[in-house]
Design a protein around this motif. Structure first.
Motif, mmCIF file in Angstrom:
data_model
loop_
_atom_site.group_PDB
_atom_site.id
_atom_site.type_symbol
_atom_site.label_atom_id
_atom_site.label_comp_id
_atom_site.label_asym_id
_atom_site.label_seq_id
_atom_site.Cartn_x
_atom_site.Cartn_y
_atom_site.Cartn_z
ATOM 1 N N MET A 51 30.392 41.706 37.564
ATOM 2 C CA MET A 51 31.770 41.801 38.380
ATOM 3 C C MET A 51 32.473 43.111 38.318
ATOM 4 S SD MET A 51 34.960 39.286 37.988
ATOM 5 C CE MET A 51 35.616 40.109 36.546
ATOM 6 N N ALA A 52 32.813 43.435 37.187
ATOM 7 C CA ALA A 52 33.336 44.974 36.609
ATOM 8 C C ALA A 52 32.743 46.024 37.418
ATOM 9 C CB ALA A 52 33.689 45.005 35.109
ATOM 10 N N HIS A 53 31.424 45.830 37.320
ATOM 11 C CA HIS A 53 30.649 47.092 38.072
ATOM 12 C C HIS A 53 30.765 47.109 39.620
ATOM 13 C CE1 HIS A 53 27.574 49.910 39.132
ATOM 14 N NE2 HIS A 53 27.159 49.008 39.738
ATOM 15 N N GLU A 54 30.872 46.019 40.173
ATOM 16 C CA GLU A 54 30.823 45.461 41.562
ATOM 17 C C GLU A 54 32.510 45.992 42.058
ATOM 18 O OE1 GLU A 54 29.745 41.839 43.032
ATOM 19 O OE2 GLU A 54 27.604 42.069 42.576
ATOM 20 N N TYR A 55 33.437 45.836 41.166
ATOM 21 C CA TYR A 55 34.748 46.264 41.584
ATOM 22 C C TYR A 55 34.788 47.887 41.609
ATOM 23 C CZ TYR A 55 37.233 41.985 41.721
ATOM 24 O OH TYR A 55 37.905 40.573 42.159
ATOM 25 N N TYR A 56 34.118 48.314 40.922
ATOM 26 C CA TYR A 56 34.178 49.975 41.032
ATOM 27 C C TYR A 56 33.419 50.402 42.356
ATOM 28 C CZ TYR A 56 36.844 52.004 37.417
ATOM 29 O OH TYR A 56 37.721 52.523 36.479
ATOM 30 N N GLU A 57 32.002 49.469 42.623
ATOM 31 C CA GLU A 57 31.012 50.022 43.368
ATOM 32 C C GLU A 57 31.601 49.742 44.894
ATOM 33 O OE1 GLU A 57 26.360 49.132 43.664
ATOM 34 O OE2 GLU A 57 27.437 47.570 43.603
ATOM 35 N N LYS A 58 32.298 48.478 44.784
ATOM 36 C CA LYS A 58 32.654 47.865 46.245
ATOM 37 C C LYS A 58 33.882 47.939 46.734
ATOM 38 C CE LYS A 58 28.850 44.212 46.339
ATOM 39 N NZ LYS A 58 28.585 42.787 46.307
ATOM 40 N N LEU A 59 34.833 47.934 45.755
ATOM 41 C CA LEU A 59 36.335 47.996 46.085
ATOM 42 C C LEU A 59 36.793 49.564 45.917
ATOM 43 C CD1 LEU A 59 38.009 45.605 47.174
ATOM 44 C CD2 LEU A 59 39.248 45.377 44.952
ATOM 45 N N TYR A 60 36.782 49.639 44.587
ATOM 46 C CA TYR A 60 37.535 51.315 44.100
ATOM 47 C C TYR A 60 36.964 52.462 44.646
ATOM 48 C CZ TYR A 60 38.933 47.803 40.402
ATOM 49 O OH TYR A 60 39.389 46.969 39.765
ATOM 50 N N ASN A 61 35.637 52.432 44.766
ATOM 51 C CA ASN A 61 35.014 53.732 45.074
ATOM 52 C C ASN A 61 34.507 53.629 46.823
ATOM 53 O OD1 ASN A 61 34.838 54.735 42.782
ATOM 54 N ND2 ASN A 61 32.704 54.035 42.220
ATOM 55 N N ALA A 62 34.966 52.442 47.338
ATOM 56 C CA ALA A 62 34.612 52.407 48.595
ATOM 57 C C ALA A 62 35.505 53.154 49.480
ATOM 58 C CB ALA A 62 34.553 50.910 49.355
#
Length: 552
Positions: free
Chosen positions: A541-552
């Motif tokens: 989940m924490a990885h996906e937050y960077y990948e999909k939310l923060y870096n998007a």
């Protein structure tokens, strides 16, 4: 340590260099720090633990609640008693930072405390307090009770989290690339940033992301816009300016709707919840895209490593012995609280989470005849444990808790426990053969308790809501009540359908499997442990937050 020009005090992984300030009303990082009420806190606590494990460039912003949520105790007749006791934490560090914010056009002093990453293996966490001698008594009470029932106090808490948190971030010179609001409680930060960036909403939008947890519109926080204005929520903007900026011309300030209009991107907390949210908010103009990032829990903190070890080496004797020992240890708590001696050899159902109407704590007991038969079944004996904390002013939920306490008096194999926090939560998951979860579909946005139950050798048995559609393969790694055409059912019909299916699956599938084919049952347990291991570990989940939310 110095808090000037603050950076996270561990090596940041190259995949996670973007600076994130993560705002949440509650964080459940570890049992001794009682600043959480339930699922939102469990989620944010696991998020901070995974951010630490992955080396993410994140800090948490929260509030140091003097009395926590509340202490769940008992009256003389064993029913629920709500008690507020002061909490003292010697492990928190004094940052030396004090500053002022305006609440109700009145300066309020704020002090920042620090949870060092080494203390509980989390990302850095800053906690704000107004419980200071410099403040008048009313201002001191802002940080006394999590989710204070007084509306003005609650708005003040939202101002403290948002405006106070954003101001602290500036004082630290942390300069985040992303302000992440975990629910809309901290939305006042957006108005602070709006003023900071010369009233350019696009500069705010560039930096703001939002996680929504509530799958029905009525459950989202709304407050009278005139009250919010009087409380200085809008950082100096007039009511007309606020209405123009938010494109909401009603007199009710909808925190979630405005968050969706101010953020560049938002997420629901399961695939199903993402769909529900897009449909629910789709009728409003100007909202940002809503994606899905399914909640998860931190495997390192929650899982029983011995059970995983026995599973991985194929030691069935060790596996069974470990589960039995975990049950026996948890049953010491049951005996201590209720005077009832439970057996580790008997099939044990646990229902434990926040008491709320839609979660239907007492559903299995709502048919007295069937419940009596279940609890007196000689062929397939059953034990049931309930636990959970109702909101202290939610009188229907408190009544439901107390009804279960009274019910438990009639049975040696039924108990209701108090004090449901991180420590007891883990023990009850270890005690459970089945982790029962029966919210009304589609009211549960995610519901993560079953993830940590599976990490401790409990089998999930649930209605098909939240994260469950992404996890359960019926009969393989858990059991699920199949969806009906709920949209065209009355609440009563939905409850009856779910109750009938619950008993049908429990009596014809689950109990015979446990008592007559334990080898297959053990495999179901192992499959659940395996399937939850990576997909529902918060590192994913924490990885996906960077990948999909923060870096998007």
């Amino acid at each position: 340590m110095s808090f000037q020009n603050y950076n996270v005090p561990y090596e940041v992984d190259n995949n996670y260099t973007k600076k994130v300030a993560y705002f949440s009303m509650e964080f459940a990082t570890h049992q001794p720090l009682k600043i959480y009420s339930g699922g939102l806190g469990f989620l944010s606590g696991s998020h901070l633990r995974s951010a630490y494990e992955l080396g993410q460039n994140m800090i948490g912003i929260g509030i140091l609640w003097k009395y926590g949520y509340y202490d769940q105790e008992r009256n003389q007749d064993q029913t629920l008693d709500v008690s507020w006791n002061e909490k003292i934490y010697s492990f928190l560090e004094d940052t030396g930072i004090k500053f002022q914010i305006d609440v109700h056009d009145h300066p309020v002093w704020v002090k920042a405390w620090y949870l060092n990453p080494d203390t509980f293996k989390t990302a850095p966490l800053f906690l704000l307090s107004t419980d200071l001698p410099e403040n008048d008594y009313v201002s001191q009470t802002i940080t006394h009770k999590l989710y204070d029932s007084n509306v003005a106090a609650k708005v003040a808490q939202f101002i403290l989290l948002g405006v106070g948190g954003a101001k602290l971030v500036d004082i630290l010179n942390f300069n985040p690339d992303v302000y992440h609001l975990n629910e809309a409680h901290g939305l006042s930060a957006a108005f602070y940033l709006y003023q900071k960036y010369n009233r350019n909403i696009e500069e705010v939008r560039k930096r703001l992301v939002f996680t929504t947890h509530t799958p029905e519109e009525a459950g989202n926080e709304k407050h009278d816009i005139y009250l919010c204005h009087k409380m200085t929520y809008f950082c100096g903007l007039s009511i007309d300016e606020v209405k123009q900026l938010t494109q909401d011309y009603s007199d009710s300030f909808n925190h979630s709707l405005v968050a969706l209009r101010f953020a560049r991107l938002a997420n629901g907390v399961s695939q199903l919840h993402g769909e529900v949210s897009r449909e629910m908010w789709g009728k409003y103009s100007g909202i940002c895209p809503i994606i899905s990032i399914t909640n998860a829990q931190n495997w390192t903190y929650w899982a029983d490593k011995q059970m995983y070890k026995f599973k991985d080496v194929g030691d069935d004797y060790g596996f069974d012995d470990r589960k039995k020992w975990l049950k026996k240890r948890a049953f010491e708590i049951v005996a201590d609280q209720t005077g009832k001696l439970f057996s580790p050899d008997i099939f044990t159902i646990v229902w434990a989470r926040r008491f709320a109407g839609y979660k239907r704590a007492g559903m299995i007991a709502s048919d007295p005849h069937r419940f009596f038969e279940l609890m007196n079944n000689q062929k397939y004996p059953v034990q049931i444990i309930w636990a959970g904390k109702p909101y202290p002013m939610d009188h229907p939920a408190i009544s439901e808790f107390n009804e279960l306490v009274h019910l438990s008096r009639n049975y040696k194999n039924v108990s209701v426990l108090v004090g449901y926090e991180l420590g007891l939560s883990k023990r009850l998951k270890q005690a459970a053969d089945v982790w029962l979860n029966n919210p009304r579909v589609p009211r549960e946005a995610s519901g993560t308790s079953g993830m940590t139950a599976a990490m401790n050798g409990a089998v999930n048995f649930s209605t098909d809501d939240g994260w469950i559609p992404e996890f359960i393969n019926h009969g393989h790694n858990g059991f699920v009540i199949p969806k009906a055409d709920y949209a065209n059912m009355s609440t009563y019909d939905q409850d009856q359908y779910d109750l009938n299916k619950l008993y049908e699956i429990l009596t014809s599938e689950i109990l015979p499997l446990y008592y007559e084919d334990y080898k297959t049952w053990r495999q179901v347990v192992k499959n659940g442990m395996q399937d939850v291991r990576f997909q529902f570990d918060s590192n994913r989940m924490a990885h996906e937050y960077y990948e999909k939310l923060y870096n998007a």
